[in-house]
Design a protein around this motif. Structure first.
Motif, PDB file in Angstrom:
ATOM      1  N   THR A 185       0.840  -1.196   0.000  1.00  0.00           N
ATOM      2  CA  THR A 185       0.000   0.000   0.000  1.00  0.00           C
ATOM      3  C   THR A 185       0.875   1.246   0.000  1.00  0.00           C
ATOM      4  OG1 THR A 185      -0.121   0.000   2.427  1.00  0.00           O
ATOM      5  CG2 THR A 185      -1.867  -1.155   1.221  1.00  0.00           C
ATOM      6  N   ILE A 186       0.386   2.287  -0.667  1.00  0.00           N
ATOM      7  CA  ILE A 186       1.094   3.565  -0.730  1.00  0.00           C
ATOM      8  C   ILE A 186       0.057   4.672  -0.669  1.00  0.00           C
ATOM      9  CG2 ILE A 186       1.102   3.491  -3.261  1.00  0.00           C
ATOM     10  CD1 ILE A 186       3.709   5.091  -3.207  1.00  0.00           C
ATOM     11  N   SER A 187       0.346   5.727   0.071  1.00  0.00           N
ATOM     12  CA  SER A 187      -0.601   6.828   0.215  1.00  0.00           C
ATOM     13  C   SER A 187      -0.743   7.591  -1.100  1.00  0.00           C
ATOM     14  CB  SER A 187      -0.151   7.779   1.323  1.00  0.00           C
ATOM     15  OG  SER A 187       1.053   8.443   0.961  1.00  0.00           O
ATOM     16  N   ALA A 242       1.741  10.398  -5.726  1.00  0.00           N
ATOM     17  CA  ALA A 242       1.863  11.600  -6.553  1.00  0.00           C
ATOM     18  C   ALA A 242       3.306  12.085  -6.606  1.00  0.00           C
ATOM     19  CB  ALA A 242       0.950  12.700  -6.013  1.00  0.00           C
ATOM     20  N   VAL A 243       3.989  12.050  -5.458  1.00  0.00           N
ATOM     21  CA  VAL A 243       5.397  12.477  -5.414  1.00  0.00           C
ATOM     22  C   VAL A 243       6.256  11.568  -6.278  1.00  0.00           C
ATOM     23  CG1 VAL A 243       7.426  12.669  -3.923  1.00  0.00           C
ATOM     24  CG2 VAL A 243       5.232  13.577  -3.150  1.00  0.00           C
ATOM     25  N   GLN A 244       5.996  10.271  -6.208  1.00  0.00           N
ATOM     26  CA  GLN A 244       6.796   9.351  -7.010  1.00  0.00           C
ATOM     27  C   GLN A 244       6.542   9.552  -8.497  1.00  0.00           C
ATOM     28  OE1 GLN A 244       5.939   5.175  -6.745  1.00  0.00           O
ATOM     29  NE2 GLN A 244       8.014   4.599  -7.297  1.00  0.00           N
ATOM     30  N   MET A 245       5.285   9.763  -8.878  1.00  0.00           N
ATOM     31  CA  MET A 245       4.973  10.043 -10.278  1.00  0.00           C
ATOM     32  C   MET A 245       5.705  11.291 -10.746  1.00  0.00           C
ATOM     33  SD  MET A 245       0.975   9.138 -11.010  1.00  0.00           S
ATOM     34  CE  MET A 245       0.308  10.176  -9.702  1.00  0.00           C
ATOM     35  N   SER A 251       6.559  17.559 -15.842  1.00  0.00           N
ATOM     36  CA  SER A 251       6.108  16.622 -14.814  1.00  0.00           C
ATOM     37  C   SER A 251       4.999  17.222 -13.953  1.00  0.00           C
ATOM     38  CB  SER A 251       7.285  16.206 -13.929  1.00  0.00           C
ATOM     39  OG  SER A 251       6.890  15.252 -12.973  1.00  0.00           O
ATOM     40  N   VAL A 252       5.127  18.510 -13.622  1.00  0.00           N
ATOM     41  CA  VAL A 252       4.081  19.186 -12.841  1.00  0.00           C
ATOM     42  C   VAL A 252       2.750  19.144 -13.587  1.00  0.00           C
ATOM     43  CG1 VAL A 252       3.294  21.425 -12.006  1.00  0.00           C
ATOM     44  CG2 VAL A 252       5.627  20.698 -11.556  1.00  0.00           C
ATOM     45  N   VAL A 253       2.794  19.388 -14.887  1.00  0.00           N
ATOM     46  CA  VAL A 253       1.570  19.389 -15.691  1.00  0.00           C
ATOM     47  C   VAL A 253       0.904  18.016 -15.683  1.00  0.00           C
ATOM     48  CG1 VAL A 253       0.641  19.649 -18.026  1.00  0.00           C
ATOM     49  CG2 VAL A 253       2.352  21.269 -17.174  1.00  0.00           C
ATOM     50  N   HIS A 254       1.682  16.976 -15.993  1.00  0.00           N
ATOM     51  CA  HIS A 254       1.097  15.630 -16.095  1.00  0.00           C
ATOM     52  C   HIS A 254       0.682  15.072 -14.744  1.00  0.00           C
ATOM     53  CE1 HIS A 254       1.477  14.764 -20.346  1.00  0.00           C
ATOM     54  NE2 HIS A 254       2.646  15.383 -20.335  1.00  0.00           N
ATOM     55  N   THR A 255       1.476  15.333 -13.724  1.00  0.00           N
ATOM     56  CA  THR A 255       1.108  14.846 -12.392  1.00  0.00           C
ATOM     57  C   THR A 255      -0.163  15.533 -11.910  1.00  0.00           C
ATOM     58  OG1 THR A 255       3.455  14.471 -11.865  1.00  0.00           O
ATOM     59  CG2 THR A 255       1.915  14.515 -10.030  1.00  0.00           C
TER      60      THR A 255
END
Length: 319
Positions: free
Chosen positions: A92-94, A99-102, A157-161
């Motif tokens: 499990t991951i929060s 989101a940070v990993q993406m 990355s900011v846009v896609h995330t």
């Protein structure tokens, strides 16, 4: 109010990893752990020698140091989670950690695309216009080039995330992947993802198509210039200065072209085979490629081999 009930955002995700293949989990845990240690060692040594050896204080090795640092950051953002997933079925991951990993993974991938293009330009100037090389590739030029690579990758990355985490998942929180990879998360959305698909397509053109075209044109001029060198020794020496970069480009972009495709719709026919390949291709990109980069550059570059040898010799004599 109606929109909030319809969206029903999830609090976290469950990573299936290779839980359907328990034997592969044990094998890949050992392999990836060894590869990760090699990545840290190989790229760490490259960063050290490019900083400590004054002979390597050139644009090419500055970019190489950035590439090594980038590879360490990328693998560190995902590999520990992948290894933990092999030991913990249905990890499990929060939502925020996912989101940070993406964001980190996409930033590193996009940055490397741009950085490899910058390195191709450096090799083009060095071989095709050697007399102008100190002027064109001065410190005032190559440092902003590297910084802009990171800035462009981070912005994309900011846009896609942001587009991904705003999607409603309607309680479906099982990611059939090794980590929080954007394409795997997009498949969980319970709404139309046309905007995400279009933006991903535009990004593919910008970060895959444009750099590959630029690198290809650069190498056409580089090869043409090398072939005009009269002596065989001169041609060999000129080609050796860019062969490592060319090899890394082929491996990196070859893997990415298979990896960042349009998100596939769910299909019961051949789903297991497709899902396994979708997991292993990003794994190859995320672990094998960063491991090979320092090996390729050290084996094909006498300056790097000499710098590593000098560093080891100094450590031995110090002891």
């Amino acid at each position: 109010m109606e929109k909030a009930n319809w969206s029903s955002p999830v609090a976290g995700f469950i990573l299936l990893g290779l839980s359907d293949h328990p034997r592969l989990e044990k094998i890949f845990f050992v392999l990836i752990l060894l590869m990760y240690l090699m990545i840290l060692l190989g790229n760490g040594v490259l960063i050290l020698v490019t900083i400590l050896d004054s002979r390597l204080h050139t644009p090419m090795y500055f970019f190489l140091g950035n590439l090594s640092f980038l590879d360490i950051c990328y693998t560190t953002s995902s590999v520990p989670l992948v290894l933990d997933g092999f030991l913990t079925p249905r990890k499990t991951i929060s939502f925020s950690a996912c989101a940070v990993q993406m964001f980190l993974s996409f930033t590193m991938g996009a940055t490397e695309c741009v950085l490899l293009g910058m390195m191709a330009f450096d090799r083009y100037v060095a071989i095709c216009n050697p007399l102008r090389y100190p002027v064109v590739m001065s410190k005032a030029a190559y440092v902003p080039m590297a910084v802009s690579s990171w800035a462009i990758g981070g912005t994309a990355s900011v846009v896609h995330t942001s587009l991904t985490i705003q999607l409603p998942f309607c309680g479906n929180n099982v990611i059939n992947h090794l980590a929080c990879e954007i394409l795997a998360v997009l498949r969980l959305a319970c709404v139309d993802i046309s905007i995400n698909v279009i933006s991903m397509g535009v990004t593919n053109v910008i970060f895959l198509g444009v750099p590959v075209l630029f690198i290809s044109i650069s190498y056409v001029f580089i090869i043409a210039t090398i072939l005009r060198i009269p002596s065989a020794e001169g041609r060999r020496k000129a080609f050796s200065t860019c062969s490592a970069h060319f090899t890394v480009v082929v491996i990196f972009y070859g893997t990415l072209f298979f990896m960042y495709r349009k998100p596939k719709s769910k299909d019961s026919l051949g789903q297991n085979k497709e899902d396994l390949s979708d997991k292993l291709i990003p794994l190859f990109y995320g672990v094998v490629t960063p491991m090979l980069n320092p090996i390729i550059y050290s084996l094909r570059n006498k300056d790097v081999k000499s710098a590593v040898w000098n560093l080891m010799s100094q450590k031995c004599f110090t002891r």
